[in-house]
Design an enzyme around this catalytic site. Structure first.
Site, PDB file in Angstrom:
ATOM      1  N   THR A 119      34.808  34.525  40.934  1.00  0.00           N
ATOM      2  CA  THR A 119      36.075  33.974  41.360  1.00  0.00           C
ATOM      3  C   THR A 119      36.568  34.030  42.701  1.00  0.00           C
ATOM      4  O   THR A 119      36.889  35.239  43.098  1.00  0.00           O
ATOM      5  CB  THR A 119      37.510  34.252  40.370  1.00  0.00           C
ATOM      6  OG1 THR A 119      36.831  34.146  38.907  1.00  0.00           O
ATOM      7  CG2 THR A 119      38.566  33.571  40.617  1.00  0.00           C
ATOM      8  N   ASN A 134      43.252  30.216  35.353  1.00  0.00           N
ATOM      9  CA  ASN A 134      43.570  31.509  34.857  1.00  0.00           C
ATOM     10  C   ASN A 134      45.191  31.583  34.934  1.00  0.00           C
ATOM     11  O   ASN A 134      45.900  32.233  34.216  1.00  0.00           O
ATOM     12  CB  ASN A 134      43.211  32.570  35.722  1.00  0.00           C
ATOM     13  CG  ASN A 134      41.830  33.085  35.130  1.00  0.00           C
ATOM     14  OD1 ASN A 134      41.223  32.464  34.032  1.00  0.00           O
ATOM     15  ND2 ASN A 134      41.100  34.058  35.885  1.00  0.00           N
ATOM     16  N   PHE A 142      42.281  46.067  27.232  1.00  0.00           N
ATOM     17  CA  PHE A 142      43.114  45.398  27.566  1.00  0.00           C
ATOM     18  C   PHE A 142      43.240  44.307  26.519  1.00  0.00           C
ATOM     19  O   PHE A 142      44.210  43.533  26.376  1.00  0.00           O
ATOM     20  CB  PHE A 142      43.047  44.716  28.784  1.00  0.00           C
ATOM     21  CG  PHE A 142      42.052  43.830  28.989  1.00  0.00           C
ATOM     22  CD1 PHE A 142      40.643  43.988  29.043  1.00  0.00           C
ATOM     23  CD2 PHE A 142      42.251  42.418  28.875  1.00  0.00           C
ATOM     24  CE1 PHE A 142      39.700  43.164  29.172  1.00  0.00           C
ATOM     25  CE2 PHE A 142      41.377  41.312  29.172  1.00  0.00           C
ATOM     26  CZ  PHE A 142      39.930  41.520  29.097  1.00  0.00           C
ATOM     27  N   CYS A 189      41.290  40.047  35.826  1.00  0.00           N
ATOM     28  CA  CYS A 189      41.612  38.905  36.299  1.00  0.00           C
ATOM     29  C   CYS A 189      42.920  38.069  36.710  1.00  0.00           C
ATOM     30  O   CYS A 189      43.086  37.728  37.903  1.00  0.00           O
ATOM     31  CB  CYS A 189      40.654  37.804  35.898  1.00  0.00           C
ATOM     32  SG  CYS A 189      38.652  38.406  36.313  1.00  0.00           S
ATOM     33  N   ASP A 227      21.816  45.131  41.015  1.00  0.00           N
ATOM     34  CA  ASP A 227      23.165  45.739  41.401  1.00  0.00           C
ATOM     35  C   ASP A 227      22.928  47.084  42.177  1.00  0.00           C
ATOM     36  O   ASP A 227      21.964  47.651  42.280  1.00  0.00           O
ATOM     37  CB  ASP A 227      23.963  46.327  40.161  1.00  0.00           C
ATOM     38  CG  ASP A 227      25.533  46.348  40.155  1.00  0.00           C
ATOM     39  OD1 ASP A 227      26.066  45.585  39.500  1.00  0.00           O
ATOM     40  OD2 ASP A 227      25.921  47.067  41.080  1.00  0.00           O
TER      41      ASP A 227
HETATM   42  P1  NAD Z   1      32.539  43.893  37.651  1.00  0.00           P
HETATM   43  O1  NAD Z   1      32.848  44.804  38.502  1.00  0.00           O
HETATM   44  O2  NAD Z   1      31.862  44.140  36.067  1.00  0.00           O
HETATM   45  O3  NAD Z   1      31.008  43.547  38.104  1.00  0.00           O
HETATM   46  C1  NAD Z   1      30.549  43.523  39.558  1.00  0.00           C
HETATM   47  C2  NAD Z   1      29.317  44.277  39.853  1.00  0.00           C
HETATM   48  O4  NAD Z   1      28.921  43.695  41.219  1.00  0.00           O
HETATM   49  C3  NAD Z   1      29.596  45.747  40.029  1.00  0.00           C
HETATM   50  O5  NAD Z   1      28.450  46.284  39.175  1.00  0.00           O
HETATM   51  C4  NAD Z   1      28.914  46.066  41.538  1.00  0.00           C
HETATM   52  O6  NAD Z   1      28.335  47.339  41.508  1.00  0.00           O
HETATM   53  C5  NAD Z   1      28.253  44.943  41.791  1.00  0.00           C
HETATM   54  N1  NAD Z   1      28.325  44.838  43.365  1.00  0.00           N
HETATM   55  C6  NAD Z   1      29.345  44.822  44.212  1.00  0.00           C
HETATM   56  N2  NAD Z   1      29.018  44.383  45.472  1.00  0.00           N
HETATM   57  C7  NAD Z   1      27.439  44.402  45.295  1.00  0.00           C
HETATM   58  C8  NAD Z   1      26.444  43.944  46.225  1.00  0.00           C
HETATM   59  N3  NAD Z   1      26.809  43.665  47.738  1.00  0.00           N
HETATM   60  N4  NAD Z   1      25.403  44.089  45.760  1.00  0.00           N
HETATM   61  C9  NAD Z   1      24.801  44.382  44.666  1.00  0.00           C
HETATM   62  N5  NAD Z   1      25.967  44.581  43.634  1.00  0.00           N
HETATM   63  C10 NAD Z   1      27.085  44.627  43.982  1.00  0.00           C
HETATM   64  O7  NAD Z   1      32.964  42.399  37.933  1.00  0.00           O
HETATM   65  P2  NAD Z   1      33.070  41.346  36.836  1.00  0.00           P
HETATM   66  O8  NAD Z   1      34.171  41.608  35.712  1.00  0.00           O
HETATM   67  O9  NAD Z   1      31.791  40.877  36.402  1.00  0.00           O
HETATM   68  O10 NAD Z   1      33.721  40.154  37.697  1.00  0.00           O
HETATM   69  C11 NAD Z   1      32.835  39.548  38.618  1.00  0.00           C
HETATM   70  C12 NAD Z   1      33.541  38.391  39.339  1.00  0.00           C
HETATM   71  O11 NAD Z   1      33.550  37.291  38.303  1.00  0.00           O
HETATM   72  C13 NAD Z   1      34.899  38.263  39.690  1.00  0.00           C
HETATM   73  O12 NAD Z   1      35.151  37.834  40.894  1.00  0.00           O
HETATM   74  C14 NAD Z   1      35.845  38.053  38.612  1.00  0.00           C
HETATM   75  O13 NAD Z   1      37.152  37.628  38.952  1.00  0.00           O
HETATM   76  C15 NAD Z   1      34.871  36.945  37.922  1.00  0.00           C
HETATM   77  N6  NAD Z   1      35.174  36.561  36.692  1.00  0.00           N
HETATM   78  C16 NAD Z   1      35.348  37.700  35.588  1.00  0.00           C
HETATM   79  C17 NAD Z   1      35.330  37.589  34.176  1.00  0.00           C
HETATM   80  C18 NAD Z   1      35.863  38.431  33.276  1.00  0.00           C
HETATM   81  O14 NAD Z   1      35.896  38.381  32.037  1.00  0.00           O
HETATM   82  N7  NAD Z   1      35.503  39.762  33.613  1.00  0.00           N
HETATM   83  C19 NAD Z   1      35.544  36.239  33.709  1.00  0.00           C
HETATM   84  C20 NAD Z   1      35.256  35.308  34.653  1.00  0.00           C
HETATM   85  C21 NAD Z   1      35.184  35.378  35.955  1.00  0.00           C
HETATM   86  C1  UGA Z   2      40.646  35.482  30.929  1.00  0.00           C
HETATM   87  C2  UGA Z   2      40.577  33.929  30.666  1.00  0.00           C
HETATM   88  O1  UGA Z   2      40.623  33.819  29.310  1.00  0.00           O
HETATM   89  C3  UGA Z   2      39.054  33.820  30.796  1.00  0.00           C
HETATM   90  O2  UGA Z   2      38.749  32.032  30.530  1.00  0.00           O
HETATM   91  C4  UGA Z   2      38.518  33.929  32.324  1.00  0.00           C
HETATM   92  O3  UGA Z   2      37.370  33.535  32.494  1.00  0.00           O
HETATM   93  C5  UGA Z   2      38.805  35.336  32.400  1.00  0.00           C
HETATM   94  O4  UGA Z   2      40.201  35.640  32.208  1.00  0.00           O
HETATM   95  C6  UGA Z   2      38.558  35.829  33.776  1.00  0.00           C
HETATM   96  O5  UGA Z   2      38.626  34.854  34.618  1.00  0.00           O
HETATM   97  O6  UGA Z   2      38.368  37.028  34.112  1.00  0.00           O
HETATM   98  P1  UGA Z   2      39.875  37.826  29.687  1.00  0.00           P
HETATM   99  O7  UGA Z   2      40.826  38.358  30.654  1.00  0.00           O
HETATM  100  O8  UGA Z   2      38.685  38.317  29.409  1.00  0.00           O
HETATM  101  O9  UGA Z   2      39.734  36.067  30.058  1.00  0.00           O
HETATM  102  O10 UGA Z   2      40.665  37.608  28.063  1.00  0.00           O
HETATM  103  P2  UGA Z   2      41.963  36.750  27.418  1.00  0.00           P
HETATM  104  O11 UGA Z   2      41.595  36.691  26.280  1.00  0.00           O
HETATM  105  O12 UGA Z   2      42.327  35.687  28.497  1.00  0.00           O
HETATM  106  O13 UGA Z   2      43.214  37.767  27.488  1.00  0.00           O
HETATM  107  C7  UGA Z   2      43.837  38.261  28.904  1.00  0.00           C
HETATM  108  C8  UGA Z   2      45.040  39.142  28.303  1.00  0.00           C
HETATM  109  O14 UGA Z   2      46.010  38.376  27.848  1.00  0.00           O
HETATM  110  C9  UGA Z   2      44.734  40.093  27.194  1.00  0.00           C
HETATM  111  O15 UGA Z   2      45.403  41.391  27.594  1.00  0.00           O
HETATM  112  C10 UGA Z   2      45.270  39.657  26.193  1.00  0.00           C
HETATM  113  O16 UGA Z   2      45.667  40.586  25.287  1.00  0.00           O
HETATM  114  C11 UGA Z   2      46.429  38.812  26.697  1.00  0.00           C
HETATM  115  N1  UGA Z   2      46.902  37.537  25.703  1.00  0.00           N
HETATM  116  C12 UGA Z   2      46.092  36.630  25.573  1.00  0.00           C
HETATM  117  C13 UGA Z   2      48.233  37.843  25.129  1.00  0.00           C
HETATM  118  O17 UGA Z   2      48.848  38.610  25.302  1.00  0.00           O
HETATM  119  N2  UGA Z   2      48.580  36.851  24.190  1.00  0.00           N
HETATM  120  C14 UGA Z   2      47.779  35.570  24.072  1.00  0.00           C
HETATM  121  O18 UGA Z   2      48.020  34.773  23.365  1.00  0.00           O
HETATM  122  C15 UGA Z   2      46.557  35.609  24.860  1.00  0.00           C
END
Ligand code: NAD
Ligand code: UGA
Length: 465
Positions: free
Chosen positions: A133, A225, A339, A277, A35
C-alpha cells in the site's frame, strides 16, 4: 507477454498468502517469494508446515501443496529478480518514525531499496507490480529510479493493491470482491496490464478484474481502508452515546445495517480497531492531503483516528473507574491480544494500548491468546517505551491456560473476539475469581444474560445491558 516466472519481494502477511494462491491457481508459473529476513524464510520452509510464520486458516494446506513444486521461499533476492518476468513488491510501508512527516507519512525506504535492487540486477525488460500500500504517485518515484540506471532495460510499473483482511486471507484471495490493476495508457502499459490480468484470470472472473490508471489504483487502496476504518469509528462513536442513553449499539447497528444503502458489514462496535494498516494508511492520507494544502480533507480523516484512540482509552479508563477507581495491585485477565480473531498478528492491537494504560495504573495483567506468544506480547509493550522492559515484565504475565489467567482476577477483559472465548466454562472462571467478578467485553461476544445469571457484573461496549 505470457508470464511463467514471478518473484515477490517480501514474505509477509501479504506476500506469503498472495503468492501461495497464485502458485496454487497457476501451476504453469514458478513463484519465488524472497525476503531479507532469513528467519522468516526458514520458517516458510519448515518441514512441519504448521510452523510457517503466518497463521491464517487454510494457508498451511495451500503451502504444503505448492511448496517445492512451483512455490519457493528464498533469501536469494538477486537471483529471483534476475529470473522473473514480473516482480511484485510486497514489502512493509510503515509510518515514518523520524524526520519530515514523522508519525504521519509512509516510510518508503524499503520500497526504494527494492527499486534500486531491481534496477541493479535486471538484464531484460520486466514488469514491476506495486503490491504494498503506497501513497498516491509513488509509481512515479519507482519509475524514476528504475529508468535512471542506464542499462537500457525497460520497466512497466503496475499498481495492484491488495484488499485481503487477515484471518480471512485465503478466502479473500480465492474469491476477491475485485482485483484492481492500474497501469499506463501507452501500448506497453496496456500490454503489462493484460499480462497481470491473465495471471488473475486463472481463478478470478473477468468482470471482477478492474483496470484503471496508476493514480486511481494507488488512491483507491487508501480510500478503501479509510472508508472501512471510518465505519468502525462511526459505530464506536455511537456506542458511547448508546451507553449514555440506554440505546443498544448492536440494535442500532442492525437497524441501520438493514438499509441496503448502508449495509450490515463493518458495524461491530469494539474496543477500537487495530492492525498494521488502518491507522498507518489514514495517517498517510492525512499527510498527503496536508501536503496539497487540503486541510479540511486532512482534518476530516484524522478524526477517524482521534475517535479510535478515544475508544481504546475509554475502555481502559472504564475498567479503572468500575473497579472502584483503582486497579493498583489488582489482577486483570486479558482474553485476547491479537488485533482480531484468527490471526497471530498483534500490530497496533487495541490490547497493547489498553494494557499500557492499566500498567500505568499499576495493575497486574495476565494474558491469554490462542495464537500469540509471550515474546510477542512483551516486545509489543517494550516498543512503546512507556517504561523499562523490567517493569513491563513485572506488570504482565502471559500464560498458556485461560483458566489460570482468570484465576484470582478482579476482572476479565475481552480484547479479541476469538470464538473459543464464548465456549469457556464461565462458571469455573467465576468460582476462581475475586468478587464481585467483573467482565469487560470489548468485543460484545459473550452471552451477558448467562454471565449475569452466574453472578458476573458484565459491561459491554455500547449498551447498559
Ligand atoms: P510484513 O511486515 O508482514 O512483510 C513485509 C516483509 O518485507 C518483511 O518480512 C520484510 O523483511 C520484507 N522486506 C522489507 N524490505 C525488504 C527488501 N528490501 N528486500 C526483501 N525483503 C524485504 O508486511 P505486510 O503485512 O505483508 O504488508 C506489506 C504491504 O502490504 C504493506 O504496504 C501493507 O500496507 C500492505 N497490505 C497489508 C495487508 C495485511 O493484511 N497485512 C493487507 C493489504 C495490504
Ligand atoms: C483491513 C481491510 O479490511 C482489508 O481490506 C485491507 O486489505 C487491510 O486492512 C490492509 O490494507 O491491511 P485487516 O486490518 O486485516 O484488513 O482486518 P479488518 O477485518 O479490516 O479489521 C481491522 C480492525 O477493525 C480489527 O481490529 C477489527 O477487530 C476491527 N473491526 C472491524 C471492528 O472493530 N469492527 C468491525 O465491524 C470491523
Amino acid at each position: 507477454m505470457k508470464i511463467t516466472n514471478i518473484c515477490c519481494i517480501g514474505a509477509g502477511y501479504v506476500g506469503g498468502p498472495t503468492m501461495a494462491i497464485i502458485a496454487q491457481k497457476c501451476p504453469h508459473i514458478k513463484v519465488t517469494v524472497v525476503d531479507l529476513n532469513a528467519e522468516r524464510i526458514v520458517a516458510w520452509n519448515d518441514e512441519n508446515v504448521e510452523n510457517i510464520p503466518i497463521y491464517e486458516p487454510g494457508l498451511s494446506g495451500l503451502v504444503a501443496e505448492a511448496r517445492g513444486r512451483n512455490l519457493f521461499f528464498s533469501t536469494e533476492v538477486d537471483k529471483a529478480i534476475d529470473e522473473a518476468q514480473m516482480i511484485f513488491i510486497s514489502v512493509n510501508t510503515p509510518t515514518k518514525t523520524y524526520g519530515l512527516g514523522k508519525g504521519m507519512a509512509a516510510d518508503l525506504k524499503y520500497i526504494e531499496l527494492c527499486a534500486r535492487q531491481i534496477a541493479g540486477i535486471a538484464k531484460n525488460d520486466k514488469i514491476v507490480v506495486e503490491k504494498s500500500t503506497l501513497p498516491v504517485r509513488t509509481a512515479e518515484a519507482i519509475k524514476s529510479i528504475l529508468e535512471n540506471t542506464g542499462n537500457g532495460v525497460h520497466f512497466q510499473i503496475l499498481s495492484n493493491p491488495e484488499f485481503l483482511a487477515e484471518g480471512t486471507a485465503v478466502q479473500d484471495l480465492l474469491q476477491p470482491d475485485r482485483v484492481l490493476i492500474g497501469g499506463e495508457s501507452s501500448p506497453e502499459g496496456q500490454e503489462a496490464i493484460q499480462a497481470l490480468v491473465d495471471v488473475y484470470a486463472n481463478w478470478v472472473p473477468q468482470e471482477r478484474i478492474l483496470t484503471t490508471n496508476v493514480w486511481s489504483s494507488e488512491l483507491s487502496k487508501l480510500t478503501a481502508n479509510a472508508f472501512l476504518a471510518q465505519r468502525v469509528s462511526s459505530i464506536n462513536a455511537m456506542s458511547e452515546l448508546c451507553e449514555k442513553t440506554g440505546a443498544d449499539v448492536n440494535e442500532v447497528a442492525r437497524a441501520i445495517g438493514m438499509d441496503s444503502r448502508i449495509g450490515p458489514k463493518f458495524l461491530k462496535s469494539s474496543v477500537g480497531f487495530g492492525g498494521s494498516c488502518f491507522q498507518k494508511d489514514i495517517l498517510n492520507l492525512v499527510y498527503i492531503a496536508k501536503s496539497y494544502g487540503l486541510h479540511e480533507v486532512a482534518d476530516y480523516w484524522e478524526q477517524v483516528i482521534i475517535m479510535n484512540d478515544h475508544q481504546k482509552r475509554r475502555f481502559a479508563s472504564n475498567i479503572v473507574q468500575t473497579l472502584y477507581n483503582t486497579v493498583s495491585g489488582k489482577k486483570i485477565a486479558f482474553l485476547g491480544w491479537a488485533f482480531k480473531k484468527d490471526t497471530n498478528d498483534t500490530r497496533e492491537s487495541a490490547a497493547i494500548y489498553v494494557s499500557d494504560y492499566l500498567l500505568n495504573e499499576q495493575a497486574n495483567i495476565a494474558v491469554f491468546d490462542p495464537q500469540v506468544k509471550e515474546k510477542q506480547v512483551l516486545s509489543d509493550l517494550d516498543y512503546l517505551q512507556t517504561r523499562s522492559p523490567e517493569l513491563n515484565r513485572k506488570g504482565i504475565q502471559v500464560m498458556e491456560d485461560p483458566y489460570e489467567v482468570c484465576r484470582g482476577a478482579h476482572a476479565v477483559a475481552i480484547l479479541t473476539e476469538w470464538d473459543e472465548f464464548r465456549e469457556y466454562d464461565w462458571q469455573k472462571i467465576y468460582d476462581n475469581m475475586q468478587k464481585p467478578a467483573f467482565v469487560f467485553d470489548g468485543r460484545n461476544i459473550l452471552d451477558t444474560a448467562k454471565l449475569g445469571a452466574i453472578g458476573f457484573i458484565v459491561q459491554s461496549v455500547g449498551s447498559t445491558n
